[in-house]
Design a protein around this motif. Structure first.
Motif, PDB file in Angstrom:
ATOM      1  N   ASN A  60       0.861  -1.178   0.000  1.00 34.38           N
ATOM      2  CA  ASN A  60       0.000   0.000   0.000  1.00 34.38           C
ATOM      3  C   ASN A  60       0.905   1.238   0.000  1.00 34.38           C
ATOM      4  O   ASN A  60       1.692   1.429   0.926  1.00 34.38           O
ATOM      5  CB  ASN A  60      -0.876  -0.016   1.261  1.00 34.38           C
ATOM      6  N   PRO A  61       0.827   2.080  -1.039  1.00 32.01           N
ATOM      7  CA  PRO A  61       1.741   3.238  -1.110  1.00 32.01           C
ATOM      8  C   PRO A  61       1.687   4.152   0.115  1.00 32.01           C
ATOM      9  O   PRO A  61       2.725   4.647   0.555  1.00 32.01           O
ATOM     10  CB  PRO A  61       1.279   3.981  -2.377  1.00 32.01           C
ATOM     11  N   ALA A  62       0.505   4.377   0.675  1.00 33.09           N
ATOM     12  CA  ALA A  62       0.406   5.249   1.854  1.00 33.09           C
ATOM     13  C   ALA A  62       1.097   4.608   3.057  1.00 33.09           C
ATOM     14  O   ALA A  62       1.829   5.272   3.800  1.00 33.09           O
ATOM     15  CB  ALA A  62      -1.056   5.543   2.166  1.00 33.09           C
ATOM     16  N   ALA A  63       0.876   3.318   3.261  1.00 32.51           N
ATOM     17  CA  ALA A  63       1.504   2.616   4.377  1.00 32.51           C
ATOM     18  C   ALA A  63       3.018   2.547   4.181  1.00 32.51           C
ATOM     19  O   ALA A  63       3.781   2.676   5.139  1.00 32.51           O
ATOM     20  CB  ALA A  63       0.911   1.221   4.524  1.00 32.51           C
ATOM     21  N   LYS A  64       3.452   2.355   2.943  1.00 33.38           N
ATOM     22  CA  LYS A  64       4.882   2.287   2.666  1.00 33.38           C
ATOM     23  C   LYS A  64       5.561   3.625   2.977  1.00 33.38           C
ATOM     24  O   LYS A  64       6.637   3.659   3.565  1.00 33.38           O
ATOM     25  CB  LYS A  64       5.119   1.887   1.218  1.00 33.38           C
ATOM     26  N   ALA A  65       4.934   4.727   2.593  1.00 34.85           N
ATOM     27  CA  ALA A  65       5.492   6.059   2.884  1.00 34.85           C
ATOM     28  C   ALA A  65       5.592   6.274   4.393  1.00 34.85           C
ATOM     29  O   ALA A  65       6.602   6.791   4.893  1.00 34.85           O
ATOM     30  CB  ALA A  65       4.631   7.142   2.240  1.00 34.85           C
ATOM     31  N   TYR A  66       4.573   5.872   5.136  1.00 31.12           N
ATOM     32  CA  TYR A  66       4.573   6.001   6.596  1.00 31.12           C
ATOM     33  C   TYR A  66       5.691   5.137   7.195  1.00 31.12           C
ATOM     34  O   TYR A  66       6.463   5.586   8.031  1.00 31.12           O
ATOM     35  CB  TYR A  66       3.212   5.600   7.156  1.00 31.12           C
ATOM     36  N   GLN A  67       5.785   3.890   6.745  1.00 26.66           N
ATOM     37  CA  GLN A  67       6.802   2.972   7.254  1.00 26.66           C
ATOM     38  C   GLN A  67       8.197   3.554   7.035  1.00 26.66           C
ATOM     39  O   GLN A  67       9.024   3.560   7.947  1.00 26.66           O
ATOM     40  CB  GLN A  67       6.673   1.614   6.550  1.00 26.66           C
ATOM     41  N   GLN A  68       8.463   4.048   5.848  1.00 27.78           N
ATOM     42  CA  GLN A  68       9.778   4.596   5.543  1.00 27.78           C
ATOM     43  C   GLN A  68      10.072   5.850   6.372  1.00 27.78           C
ATOM     44  O   GLN A  68      11.189   6.040   6.846  1.00 27.78           O
ATOM     45  CB  GLN A  68       9.887   4.901   4.050  1.00 27.78           C
ATOM     46  N   ALA A  69       9.056   6.698   6.566  1.00 27.16           N
ATOM     47  CA  ALA A  69       9.252   7.937   7.328  1.00 27.16           C
ATOM     48  C   ALA A  69       9.577   7.655   8.791  1.00 27.16           C
ATOM     49  O   ALA A  69      10.501   8.256   9.348  1.00 27.16           O
ATOM     50  CB  ALA A  69       8.016   8.831   7.214  1.00 27.16           C
ATOM     51  N   ILE A  70       8.833   6.743   9.431  1.00 29.17           N
ATOM     52  CA  ILE A  70       9.128   6.483  10.847  1.00 29.17           C
ATOM     53  C   ILE A  70      10.460   5.753  11.007  1.00 29.17           C
ATOM     54  O   ILE A  70      11.171   5.968  11.982  1.00 29.17           O
ATOM     55  CB  ILE A  70       7.975   5.774  11.596  1.00 29.17           C
ATOM     56  N   PHE A  71      10.818   4.926  10.038  1.00 25.11           N
ATOM     57  CA  PHE A  71      12.120   4.261  10.083  1.00 25.11           C
ATOM     58  C   PHE A  71      13.241   5.304  10.000  1.00 25.11           C
ATOM     59  O   PHE A  71      14.194   5.274  10.773  1.00 25.11           O
ATOM     60  CB  PHE A  71      12.245   3.240   8.946  1.00 25.11           C
ATOM     61  N   GLN A  72      13.115   6.248   9.062  1.00 21.19           N
ATOM     62  CA  GLN A  72      14.133   7.280   8.893  1.00 21.19           C
ATOM     63  C   GLN A  72      14.237   8.184  10.120  1.00 21.19           C
ATOM     64  O   GLN A  72      15.303   8.717  10.420  1.00 21.19           O
ATOM     65  CB  GLN A  72      13.837   8.109   7.643  1.00 21.19           C
ATOM     66  N   GLN A  73      13.147   8.351  10.850  1.00 22.45           N
ATOM     67  CA  GLN A  73      13.159   9.164  12.064  1.00 22.45           C
ATOM     68  C   GLN A  73      13.682   8.382  13.269  1.00 22.45           C
ATOM     69  O   GLN A  73      13.831   8.933  14.353  1.00 22.45           O
ATOM     70  CB  GLN A  73      11.757   9.681  12.377  1.00 22.45           C
ATOM     71  N   GLY A  74      13.926   7.092  13.086  1.00 18.37           N
ATOM     72  CA  GLY A  74      14.417   6.267  14.178  1.00 18.37           C
ATOM     73  C   GLY A  74      13.341   5.834  15.148  1.00 18.37           C
ATOM     74  O   GLY A  74      13.643   5.451  16.283  1.00 18.37           O
ATOM     75  N   GLN A  75      12.091   5.881  14.720  1.00 17.68           N
ATOM     76  CA  GLN A  75      10.979   5.464  15.583  1.00 17.68           C
ATOM     77  C   GLN A  75      10.690   3.980  15.391  1.00 17.68           C
ATOM     78  O   GLN A  75      10.598   3.509  14.251  1.00 17.68           O
ATOM     79  CB  GLN A  75       9.713   6.239  15.250  1.00 17.68           C
ATOM     80  N   PRO A  76      10.507   3.244  16.474  1.00 18.69           N
ATOM     81  CA  PRO A  76      10.157   1.837  16.324  1.00 18.69           C
ATOM     82  C   PRO A  76       8.722   1.667  15.819  1.00 18.69           C
ATOM     83  O   PRO A  76       7.832   2.434  16.180  1.00 18.69           O
ATOM     84  CB  PRO A  76      10.308   1.270  17.742  1.00 18.69           C
ATOM     85  N   ALA A  77       8.541   0.668  14.986  1.00 21.93           N
ATOM     86  CA  ALA A  77       7.215   0.341  14.469  1.00 21.93           C
ATOM     87  C   ALA A  77       6.446  -0.547  15.439  1.00 21.93           C
ATOM     88  O   ALA A  77       5.222  -0.604  15.399  1.00 21.93           O
ATOM     89  CB  ALA A  77       7.332  -0.360  13.119  1.00 21.93           C
TER      90      ALA A  77
END
Length: 130
Positions: A60-77
């Motif tokens: 899902n493009p929206a979920a993928k963008a969110y996943q990548q953004a929180i990863f880049q910010q160093g936030q755990p999923a």
């Protein structure tokens, strides 16, 4: 009411299954497909009928963008709790897990973070004993 399922998006379900079972030590609970869709969950071996973690393919493009953004910010999923973070850290490293943050004392707990190899940071937390 109970929480029985939570989802984490992964970029590869096979790699995720290996990481969450072989490295973290969870147990595969459900694994079935319907055409291109695969329902895949793991659970804690300490609570096999407890909350399941769905390893959902992130297409899902929206979920993928969110996943990548929180990863880049160093936030755990996702965050898991343990009673012995030192022992779990050693066990996970011995199983091939790579920590981005070794166990570190913070206010009220000790935390560690590692990359699940599928696009997410995972946090392990041990609450302080008062």
């Amino acid at each position: 009411m109970k929480i029985k399922l939570t989802t984490i998006h992964v970029d590869n379900q096979e790699n995720a299954l290996r990481f969450y079972t072989d490295v973290l030590g969870f147990t595969k609970k459900a694994d079935f497909s319907n055409g291109p869709y695969r329902w895949l969950t793991v659970t804690s071996p300490d609570d096999p009928d407890g909350t399941e973690l769905q390893l959902a393919l992130n297409d899902n493009p929206a979920a993928k963008a969110y996943q990548q953004a929180i990863f880049q910010q160093g936030q755990p999923a996702v965050m898991f709790f343990t009673d012995d973070i030192k022992a779990d850290h050693e066990r996970i490293e011995a199983s091939g897990g790579v920590f981005a943050m070794a166990p570190t004392e913070v206010t009220g707990s000790t935390i560690a973070q590692l990359n699940d190899t599928c696009g997410n940071l995972v946090q392990i937390t041990q609450l302080a004993r008062w």
